[in-house]
Enzyme design. Structure first.
Site, PDB file in Angstrom:
ATOM      1  CB  CYS A 125       4.886  -3.959  -1.370  1.00  0.00           C
ATOM      2  SG  CYS A 125       5.477  -2.699  -2.670  1.00  0.00           S
ATOM      3  CB  ILE A 147       3.442  -1.921  -7.488  1.00  0.00           C
ATOM      4  CG1 ILE A 147       2.821  -3.088  -8.501  1.00  0.00           C
ATOM      5  CG2 ILE A 147       2.824  -0.555  -7.680  1.00  0.00           C
ATOM      6  CD1 ILE A 147       1.343  -3.306  -8.117  1.00  0.00           C
ATOM      7  NE  ARG A 148       5.229   5.264  -6.196  1.00  0.00           N
ATOM      8  CZ  ARG A 148       6.290   6.197  -6.663  1.00  0.00           C
ATOM      9  NH1 ARG A 148       6.601   6.172  -7.893  1.00  0.00           N
ATOM     10  NH2 ARG A 148       6.802   6.829  -5.816  1.00  0.00           N
ATOM     11  NE  ARG A 192       8.234   5.281   1.177  1.00  0.00           N
ATOM     12  CZ  ARG A 192       7.389   6.181   1.332  1.00  0.00           C
ATOM     13  NH1 ARG A 192       7.793   7.189   2.125  1.00  0.00           N
ATOM     14  NH2 ARG A 192       6.439   6.387   0.546  1.00  0.00           N
ATOM     15  CG  HIS A 238       2.112  -5.813  -4.804  1.00  0.00           C
ATOM     16  ND1 HIS A 238       1.137  -5.462  -3.994  1.00  0.00           N
ATOM     17  CD2 HIS A 238       3.040  -4.914  -4.754  1.00  0.00           C
ATOM     18  CE1 HIS A 238       1.588  -4.210  -3.550  1.00  0.00           C
ATOM     19  NE2 HIS A 238       2.606  -3.774  -4.113  1.00  0.00           N
ATOM     20  N   GLY A 286       0.908  -1.356  -0.070  1.00  0.00           N
ATOM     21  CA  GLY A 286       0.053  -0.040  -0.053  1.00  0.00           C
ATOM     22  C   GLY A 286       1.035   1.203  -0.200  1.00  0.00           C
ATOM     23  CD  GLU A 287       2.254   6.277   0.774  1.00  0.00           C
ATOM     24  OE1 GLU A 287       3.526   6.370   0.519  1.00  0.00           O
ATOM     25  OE2 GLU A 287       1.736   6.599   1.897  1.00  0.00           O
ATOM     26  CB  SER A 288       5.450   2.722   3.955  1.00  0.00           C
ATOM     27  OG  SER A 288       6.042   4.002   3.394  1.00  0.00           O
ATOM     28  CD  GLU A 308      -0.716  -8.233  -2.941  1.00  0.00           C
ATOM     29  OE1 GLU A 308       0.425  -9.030  -2.739  1.00  0.00           O
ATOM     30  OE2 GLU A 308      -0.818  -7.070  -2.948  1.00  0.00           O
TER      31      GLU A 308
HETATM   32  N1  GLN Z   1       6.122   2.923  -2.602  1.00  0.00           N
HETATM   33  C1  GLN Z   1       5.216   2.667  -1.414  1.00  0.00           C
HETATM   34  C2  GLN Z   1       5.786   3.195  -0.231  1.00  0.00           C
HETATM   35  O1  GLN Z   1       6.725   3.703  -0.130  1.00  0.00           O
HETATM   36  C3  GLN Z   1       4.944   1.021  -1.527  1.00  0.00           C
HETATM   37  C4  GLN Z   1       4.428   0.350  -2.840  1.00  0.00           C
HETATM   38  C5  GLN Z   1       3.594  -0.886  -2.464  1.00  0.00           C
HETATM   39  O2  GLN Z   1       3.264  -1.337  -1.320  1.00  0.00           O
HETATM   40  N2  GLN Z   1       3.317  -1.456  -3.533  1.00  0.00           N
HETATM   41  O3  GLN Z   1       4.944   2.981   0.781  1.00  0.00           O
END
Ligand code: GLN
Length: 191
Positions: free
Chosen positions: A84, A132-133, A104, A168, A52-54, A170
């Site tokens: 992730c 993904i990122r 990150r 990921h 997700g987004e940390s 999942e």
């Molecule tokens: N780029 C996100 C972060 O720094 C992590 C990306 C992800 O969980 N797919 O939180």
């Protein structure tokens, strides 16, 4: 009918890709509880920290007072699987559950997302890994075992009952990493 012997696994559900983890774990026969507040951790056999987004996830953990309960859950010997952003949450600078430092968005601006066949030593050959990122593991302590790297940069590791990966699992339809996690969960619960 749910198998009464099925492991009861939590998925941190403050933000991010928790629903896909839930579906995959249920497909493998686990019972799943979404974790939003400390009491949700009671009685769980293991926990998944999704992507997700940390930054958002960190704020949610602070808001709900989850940091200490999550550390205590790990300290009690329960398996944790971070993917992730979940890997980032486990590092020394966040929950300090794992002796790693995550970098990150480490794969550069030019590749926000990519896929790669990664050899994790699992039966059945490489895993199709969706990044993904994604973060990478920039530093790690002596008890951390690196399981896979991309261009020499670690993206999967374990330390005791903690498994952390940059991608990921999942999203790929390949259930082997969740199976591996559930094997650890059962072994520690029953052992
Ligand atoms: N780029 C996100 C972060 O720094 C992590 C990306 C992800 O969980 N797919 O939180």
């Amino acid at each position: 009918m749910t198998d009464p012997g099925a492991p009861l696994v939590g998925v941190l559900a403050l933000q991010g890709d928790f629903a896909a983890h839930r579906a995959m774990l249920e497909g493998l026969g686990a019972q799943v509880r979404e974790v939003r507040v400390p009491a949700d951790l009671d009685g769980l056999d293991g926990l998944v920290m999704p992507g997700g987004e940390s930054t958002t996830m960190t704020l949610g953990i602070e808001r709900e007072g989850l940091a200490e309960p999550l550390r205590a859950f790990h300290a009690a010997g329960r398996p944790v699987f971070g993917t992730c952003a979940g890997l980032i949450m486990l590092d020394r600078e966040h929950l300090a559950i794992m002796d790693i430092v995550a970098a990150r968005n480490a794969f550069g601006r030019q590749v926000h997302s990519f896929e790669e066949d990664l050899d994790l030593g699992l039966e059945g050959g490489p895993v199709r890994a969706v990044f993904i990122r994604a973060p990478l593991i920039a530093e790690h302590g002596p008890d951390v075992r690196i399981l896979a790297s991309v261009d020499g940069r670690p993206v999967a590791a374990e330390e005791g009952a903690v498994l952390a990966i940059s991608f990921h699992p999942e999203l790929s339809g390949d259930t082997r990493l969740h199976e591996r996690f559930l094997d650890t969960v059962r072994r520690l619960r029953d052992g």
